[in-house]
Scaffold this motif. Structure first.
Motif, PDB file in Angstrom:
ATOM      1  N   ALA B  70       4.302  -4.106  -6.496  1.00  0.00           N
ATOM      2  CA  ALA B  70       4.462  -2.965  -5.594  1.00  0.00           C
ATOM      3  C   ALA B  70       5.922  -2.521  -5.506  1.00  0.00           C
ATOM      4  CB  ALA B  70       3.934  -3.323  -4.216  1.00  0.00           C
ATOM      5  N   GLN B  71       6.838  -3.457  -5.792  1.00  0.00           N
ATOM      6  CA  GLN B  71       8.259  -3.081  -5.741  1.00  0.00           C
ATOM      7  C   GLN B  71       8.684  -2.319  -6.983  1.00  0.00           C
ATOM      8  OE1 GLN B  71       9.537  -7.196  -5.222  1.00  0.00           O
ATOM      9  NE2 GLN B  71      10.581  -6.572  -3.346  1.00  0.00           N
ATOM     10  N   TRP B  72       7.899  -2.436  -8.030  1.00  0.00           N
ATOM     11  CA  TRP B  72       8.277  -1.779  -9.286  1.00  0.00           C
ATOM     12  C   TRP B  72       7.844  -0.312  -9.294  1.00  0.00           C
ATOM     13  CZ3 TRP B  72       6.102  -2.126 -14.856  1.00  0.00           C
ATOM     14  CH2 TRP B  72       7.118  -1.834 -15.770  1.00  0.00           C
ATOM     15  N   VAL B  73       6.921   0.054  -8.400  1.00  0.00           N
ATOM     16  CA  VAL B  73       6.407   1.429  -8.385  1.00  0.00           C
ATOM     17  C   VAL B  73       7.532   2.468  -8.345  1.00  0.00           C
ATOM     18  CG1 VAL B  73       4.939   3.058  -7.154  1.00  0.00           C
ATOM     19  CG2 VAL B  73       4.230   0.707  -7.376  1.00  0.00           C
ATOM     20  N   PRO B  74       8.543   2.313  -7.457  1.00  0.00           N
ATOM     21  CA  PRO B  74       9.604   3.339  -7.436  1.00  0.00           C
ATOM     22  C   PRO B  74      10.349   3.488  -8.760  1.00  0.00           C
ATOM     23  CG  PRO B  74       9.722   1.971  -5.486  1.00  0.00           C
ATOM     24  CD  PRO B  74       8.733   1.331  -6.392  1.00  0.00           C
ATOM     25  N   TYR B  75      10.378   2.412  -9.570  1.00  0.00           N
ATOM     26  CA  TYR B  75      11.066   2.544 -10.854  1.00  0.00           C
ATOM     27  C   TYR B  75      10.284   3.410 -11.828  1.00  0.00           C
ATOM     28  CZ  TYR B  75      14.606  -0.625  -9.388  1.00  0.00           C
ATOM     29  OH  TYR B  75      15.656  -1.161  -8.720  1.00  0.00           O
ATOM     30  N   ASN B  86       1.975  10.661 -12.313  1.00  0.00           N
ATOM     31  CA  ASN B  86       1.154  10.137 -13.397  1.00  0.00           C
ATOM     32  C   ASN B  86       1.647   8.766 -13.837  1.00  0.00           C
ATOM     33  OD1 ASN B  86       1.312  13.165 -13.409  1.00  0.00           O
ATOM     34  ND2 ASN B  86      -0.475  12.852 -14.686  1.00  0.00           N
ATOM     35  N   MET B  87       2.953   8.552 -13.752  1.00  0.00           N
ATOM     36  CA  MET B  87       3.495   7.246 -14.129  1.00  0.00           C
ATOM     37  C   MET B  87       3.116   6.199 -13.094  1.00  0.00           C
ATOM     38  SD  MET B  87       5.097   7.838 -16.896  1.00  0.00           S
ATOM     39  CE  MET B  87       6.364   6.650 -17.175  1.00  0.00           C
ATOM     40  N   ASN B  88       3.190   6.550 -11.809  1.00  0.00           N
ATOM     41  CA  ASN B  88       2.740   5.642 -10.744  1.00  0.00           C
ATOM     42  C   ASN B  88       1.317   5.195 -11.010  1.00  0.00           C
ATOM     43  OD1 ASN B  88       4.245   7.479  -7.960  1.00  0.00           O
ATOM     44  ND2 ASN B  88       5.130   6.099  -9.425  1.00  0.00           N
ATOM     45  N   LEU B  89       0.489   6.176 -11.386  1.00  0.00           N
ATOM     46  CA  LEU B  89      -0.931   5.902 -11.601  1.00  0.00           C
ATOM     47  C   LEU B  89      -1.132   4.922 -12.754  1.00  0.00           C
ATOM     48  CD1 LEU B  89      -3.909   6.533 -11.085  1.00  0.00           C
ATOM     49  CD2 LEU B  89      -3.702   8.471 -12.607  1.00  0.00           C
ATOM     50  N   GLY B  90      -0.437   5.157 -13.865  1.00  0.00           N
ATOM     51  CA  GLY B  90      -0.607   4.286 -15.032  1.00  0.00           C
ATOM     52  C   GLY B  90      -0.225   2.858 -14.716  1.00  0.00           C
ATOM     53  N   MET B  91       0.902   2.692 -14.019  1.00  0.00           N
ATOM     54  CA  MET B  91       1.369   1.355 -13.698  1.00  0.00           C
ATOM     55  C   MET B  91       0.429   0.668 -12.713  1.00  0.00           C
ATOM     56  SD  MET B  91       4.298  -0.028 -11.478  1.00  0.00           S
ATOM     57  CE  MET B  91       3.080  -0.904 -10.580  1.00  0.00           C
ATOM     58  N   SER B  92      -0.014   1.418 -11.709  1.00  0.00           N
ATOM     59  CA  SER B  92      -0.910   0.828 -10.707  1.00  0.00           C
ATOM     60  C   SER B  92      -2.205   0.369 -11.354  1.00  0.00           C
ATOM     61  CB  SER B  92      -1.223   1.844  -9.618  1.00  0.00           C
ATOM     62  OG  SER B  92      -0.058   2.393  -9.101  1.00  0.00           O
ATOM     63  N   LEU B  93      -2.746   1.196 -12.257  1.00  0.00           N
ATOM     64  CA  LEU B  93      -4.002   0.834 -12.911  1.00  0.00           C
ATOM     65  C   LEU B  93      -3.836  -0.436 -13.730  1.00  0.00           C
ATOM     66  CD1 LEU B  93      -5.347   4.295 -14.052  1.00  0.00           C
ATOM     67  CD2 LEU B  93      -6.510   2.728 -12.537  1.00  0.00           C
ATOM     68  N   ALA B  94      -2.680  -0.597 -14.390  1.00  0.00           N
ATOM     69  CA  ALA B  94      -2.451  -1.803 -15.189  1.00  0.00           C
ATOM     70  C   ALA B  94      -2.442  -3.037 -14.288  1.00  0.00           C
ATOM     71  CB  ALA B  94      -1.138  -1.676 -15.954  1.00  0.00           C
ATOM     72  N   PHE B  95      -1.784  -2.936 -13.140  1.00  0.00           N
ATOM     73  CA  PHE B  95      -1.779  -4.077 -12.212  1.00  0.00           C
ATOM     74  C   PHE B  95      -3.172  -4.347 -11.668  1.00  0.00           C
ATOM     75  CE2 PHE B  95       2.806  -4.024 -12.139  1.00  0.00           C
ATOM     76  CZ  PHE B  95       3.103  -5.344 -11.858  1.00  0.00           C
ATOM     77  N   GLU B  96      -3.915  -3.261 -11.384  1.00  0.00           N
ATOM     78  CA  GLU B  96      -5.274  -3.450 -10.878  1.00  0.00           C
ATOM     79  C   GLU B  96      -6.153  -4.125 -11.916  1.00  0.00           C
ATOM     80  OE1 GLU B  96      -6.354   0.476  -9.636  1.00  0.00           O
ATOM     81  OE2 GLU B  96      -4.812   0.432  -8.092  1.00  0.00           O
ATOM     82  N   LEU B 162      10.433  14.393  -5.769  1.00  0.00           N
ATOM     83  CA  LEU B 162      10.495  13.937  -7.163  1.00  0.00           C
ATOM     84  C   LEU B 162      10.158  12.457  -7.323  1.00  0.00           C
ATOM     85  CD1 LEU B 162      13.566  15.683  -8.737  1.00  0.00           C
ATOM     86  CD2 LEU B 162      11.215  15.895  -9.429  1.00  0.00           C
ATOM     87  N   THR B 163      10.594  11.651  -6.387  1.00  0.00           N
ATOM     88  CA  THR B 163      10.388  10.207  -6.500  1.00  0.00           C
ATOM     89  C   THR B 163       9.329   9.814  -5.477  1.00  0.00           C
ATOM     90  OG1 THR B 163      12.244   9.991  -5.020  1.00  0.00           O
ATOM     91  CG2 THR B 163      12.680   9.691  -7.340  1.00  0.00           C
ATOM     92  N   TYR B 164       8.068   9.939  -5.896  1.00  0.00           N
ATOM     93  CA  TYR B 164       6.982   9.908  -4.914  1.00  0.00           C
ATOM     94  C   TYR B 164       6.600   8.500  -4.485  1.00  0.00           C
ATOM     95  CZ  TYR B 164       6.638  14.314  -7.417  1.00  0.00           C
ATOM     96  OH  TYR B 164       6.918  15.492  -8.021  1.00  0.00           O
ATOM     97  N   SER B 165       6.367   7.610  -5.464  1.00  0.00           N
ATOM     98  CA  SER B 165       5.781   6.283  -5.186  1.00  0.00           C
ATOM     99  C   SER B 165       4.518   6.435  -4.336  1.00  0.00           C
ATOM    100  CB  SER B 165       6.767   5.365  -4.456  1.00  0.00           C
ATOM    101  OG  SER B 165       7.984   5.362  -5.121  1.00  0.00           O
ATOM    102  N   TYR B 166       3.762   7.484  -4.555  1.00  0.00           N
ATOM    103  CA  TYR B 166       2.621   7.804  -3.699  1.00  0.00           C
ATOM    104  C   TYR B 166       1.371   7.075  -4.157  1.00  0.00           C
ATOM    105  CZ  TYR B 166      -0.915  10.726  -1.423  1.00  0.00           C
ATOM    106  OH  TYR B 166      -1.979  11.172  -0.701  1.00  0.00           O
ATOM    107  N   LEU B 167       1.083   7.180  -5.454  1.00  0.00           N
ATOM    108  CA  LEU B 167      -0.052   6.427  -5.976  1.00  0.00           C
ATOM    109  C   LEU B 167       0.455   5.025  -6.247  1.00  0.00           C
ATOM    110  CD1 LEU B 167      -1.477   9.031  -8.462  1.00  0.00           C
ATOM    111  CD2 LEU B 167      -1.958   8.756  -6.054  1.00  0.00           C
ATOM    112  N   THR B 168      -0.150   4.043  -5.582  1.00  0.00           N
ATOM    113  CA  THR B 168       0.374   2.695  -5.693  1.00  0.00           C
ATOM    114  C   THR B 168      -0.775   1.738  -5.964  1.00  0.00           C
ATOM    115  OG1 THR B 168       1.696   1.058  -4.559  1.00  0.00           O
ATOM    116  CG2 THR B 168       0.295   2.402  -3.188  1.00  0.00           C
TER     117      THR B 168
END
Lengths: 177, 415
Positions: B70-75, B86-96, B162-168
């Motif tokens: 969850a801390q990596w999402v902002p990166y 879209n990047m938040n989404l890809g990373m979150s899905l991989a962790f899920e 710009l830096t959303y970190s919304y989809l987590t």
């Protein structure tokens, strides 16, 4: 194509010396290939009509090492390096993961990078991916057409994604840490 | 060599063209900020292009190995800064996928709406910046005006532009907003009362309805513009074999006539989001599309551009369906995922369809909350690698046209 079918076909073609193991317990099953035959196996998987892995989706290196002595006792792996190949077939819509397991240093001599044959002749993109893996993880790709660093400067020392990498104190007189 | 003619005029018959090495970038506007191209030229003709990258290198992977998921999402926001969602989404899905987490229906619906809005915003910038690369400024201005409204809508949803970190991991940090004041940009462009209050989803509908009309204007401004066609059509043509060989994905791959889109062909954890939605995968040679210039060759710059333009329309279609579905979806917008959740001893690789192509995340867990390896395989990295072969033997002025058609974002390449 399931990984089991691909594994069986590869074992039949290349023998169990080259195709070491299939790990199907994991979420994404992977096939372990001996370092010296990886280029042949990749070339076979790309050209054979049954598999048609036209695209190398990802190639990366992983350093399995725990530097913290407290955590090292619980660390589930023996220290080693892995090169991971994620292949994708666009026409047949299937994927497979190949792995090459390497020692952290060649001949257990610290500073000598382990070696694996390059697959840049099989897929064009492997050229850049292998340069990145060389740059960041420290793996020598034998027969690579252009073995230069890609993200770090040419005169950078060390390979930053190694777990025991130490950040330099300064770089060309600029304080870095 | 100069020859003296009878009337004493000196005419140079032979202009000496030595081979030259030219550095283009890293600060040149058409090299998208921080890309340096080393060109070997003979006169006007470019013989070799070597891209040099790494000027931004921010060690996102090394940082990812020292942070919990969850801390990596902002990166990930800062990798592809034009499509952070879209990047938040890809990373979150991989962790899920790694921890075996299933998100509720509502979270999937929120994700779809947000991801498609992000795709529209990203393609708008891609279109505008490409116009700018070719020397036309107005499309750039218009595209940024439109994108501004998407950013306003995102700001209402998560407070950032710009830096959303919304989809987590586990869904989205908040549910979609309810009643909002109409974004000022949308109010002035559609002629509404700026004090008007409306539902966030209605604001999105209002925006896409208005955007649909504008797309016709872009076609007049760029797609059907004679200068634009002359500078893009027939240039940088790439065959489907070459595109797959160099690992090109997204609009670059589909522009070469390969019908592949992870929203339809991807892994189940990702395609589940798009189940039951009606949308088309756009790929060259654009069946049923009228008015394609006759100079166009399969896989050239114009095709790549046109795929993006048509994808905006498909995203609008998806948004309409998503918003219609939104009030009837069940469950929460998020399932809890604790920061210190230990990752299993396992590894996953997951690719999602980002606006620029297939963005992959490879994660290795070793029983700690921080992954042992957090690899981000970027789509632009592969798309850019094709620049060298594509630019062989073109004119110097066509290099920005080819590089721009790949729609690269350096933040994603250098990570």
């Amino acid at each position: 194509m399931t990984p089991q079918e691909i594994f069986d076909a590869l074992t039949e073609k290349f023998g169990s010396d080259s195709i070491v193991a299939l790990n199907s317990e994991t979420i994404d099953p992977w096939i372990e290939v001996a370092a010296e035959s990886i280029a042949d196996v990749c070339s076979f998987l790309k050209t054979e009509d049954k598999y048609k892995f036209e695209m190398l989706a990802n190639l990366t290196g992983v350093d399995y090492l725990e530097t913290d002595p407290k955590l090292a006792k619980k660390f589930p792996y023996e220290p080693h390096l892995e090169v991971v190949y994620h292949l994708l077939s666009i026409s047949l819509k299937h994927r497979v993961t190949l792995k090459v397991v390497l020692p952290r240093w060649k001949d257990n001599e610290e500073g000598k990078l382990p070696e694996v044959p390059s697959v840049a002749g099989v897929w064009g993109i492997a050229d850049w991916h292998e340069r990145e893996a060389f740059d960041l993880v420290g793996i020598n790709f034998l027969g690579h057409p252009n073995p230069l660093r890609i993200l770090c400067p040419d005169d950078w020392e060390g390979h930053p994604l190694r777990k025991d990498y130490e950040f330099p104190l300064e770089y060309h007189g600029v304080r870095a840490k | 060599m100069a020859t003296q003619l009878e009337d004493q005029r000196i005419i140079e018959f032979d202009v000496r063209t030595d081979e030259m090495l030219i550095n283009m970038g890293p600060q040149h506007p058409s090299t998208h900020g921080v890309l340096r191209l080393l060109l070997r030229t003979d006169g006007e003709v470019v013989y070799e292009v070597t891209p040099h990258i790494g000027y931004l290198h921010r060690c996102a992977e090394k940082i990812g190995e020292n942070l919990a998921g969850a801390q990596w999402v902002p990166y990930t926001d800062r990798m592809d800064y034009l499509a952070g969602m879209n990047m938040n989404l890809g990373m979150s899905l991989a962790f899920e996928k790694l921890v075996g987490l299933e998100v509720p229906e509502k979270a999937m619906n929120v994700r779809l709406i947000i991801a498609e809005l992000g795709r529209i915003a990203s393609h708008l910038v891609g279109m505008g910046a490409y116009g700018l690369d070719l020397g036309s400024f107005s499309p750039f201005l218009y595209a940024f005006r439109e994108r501004e409204i998407v950013l306003d809508l995102f700001e209402e949803a998560c407070g950032a532009r710009l830096t959303y970190s919304y989809l987590t991991i586990g869904g989205a940090t908040h549910d979609l907003p309810g009643m909002i004041e109409i974004p000022p940009g949308l109010a002035s462009l559609t002629g509404r009362d700026p004090k008007m209050k409306l539902l966030w989803t209605d604001a999105v509908l209002m925006f896409i309805e208005w955007l649909e009309d504008r797309i016709k204007e872009y076609h007049i401004l760029l797609t059907r513009n004679a200068i634009f066609i002359n500078r893009t059509a027939g240039l940088g043509a790439m065959s489907a074999e070459m595109a797959t060989d160099y690992g090109c994905t997204g609009p670059v791959l589909r522009g070469s006539g390969v019908d592949y889109d992870l929203r339809r062909d991807g892994e189940e954890i990702y395609t589940r989001m798009y189940e039951g939605y009606d949308f088309n995968v756009i790929s060259a040679p654009f069946e049923g599309e009228s008015g394609i210039p006759r100079q166009v060759v399969l896989g050239d710059n114009w095709c790549r551009f046109f795929v993006r333009m048509l994808e905006i329309v498909e995203s609008i279609k998806l948004l309409r369906q998503g918003i219609e579905k939104y009030p009837h979806t069940e469950g929460e917008h998020r399932v809890p995922f604790k920061m210190n959740t230990k990752l299993p001893v396992d590894e996953v690789y997951l690719e999602t369809e980002c606006p620029r192509g297939q963005m992959g995340f490879y994660l290795v867990g070793d029983g700690q909350a921080e992954p042992l390896r957090a690899r981000a395989k970027s789509s632009c990295f592969c798309n850019l690698s094709v620049t060298g072969p594509l630019c062989e033997g073109v004119l110097l002025a066509d290099v920005p046209s080819i590089v721009g058609s790949l729609d690269i974002v350096m933040g994603e390449i250098d990570r």
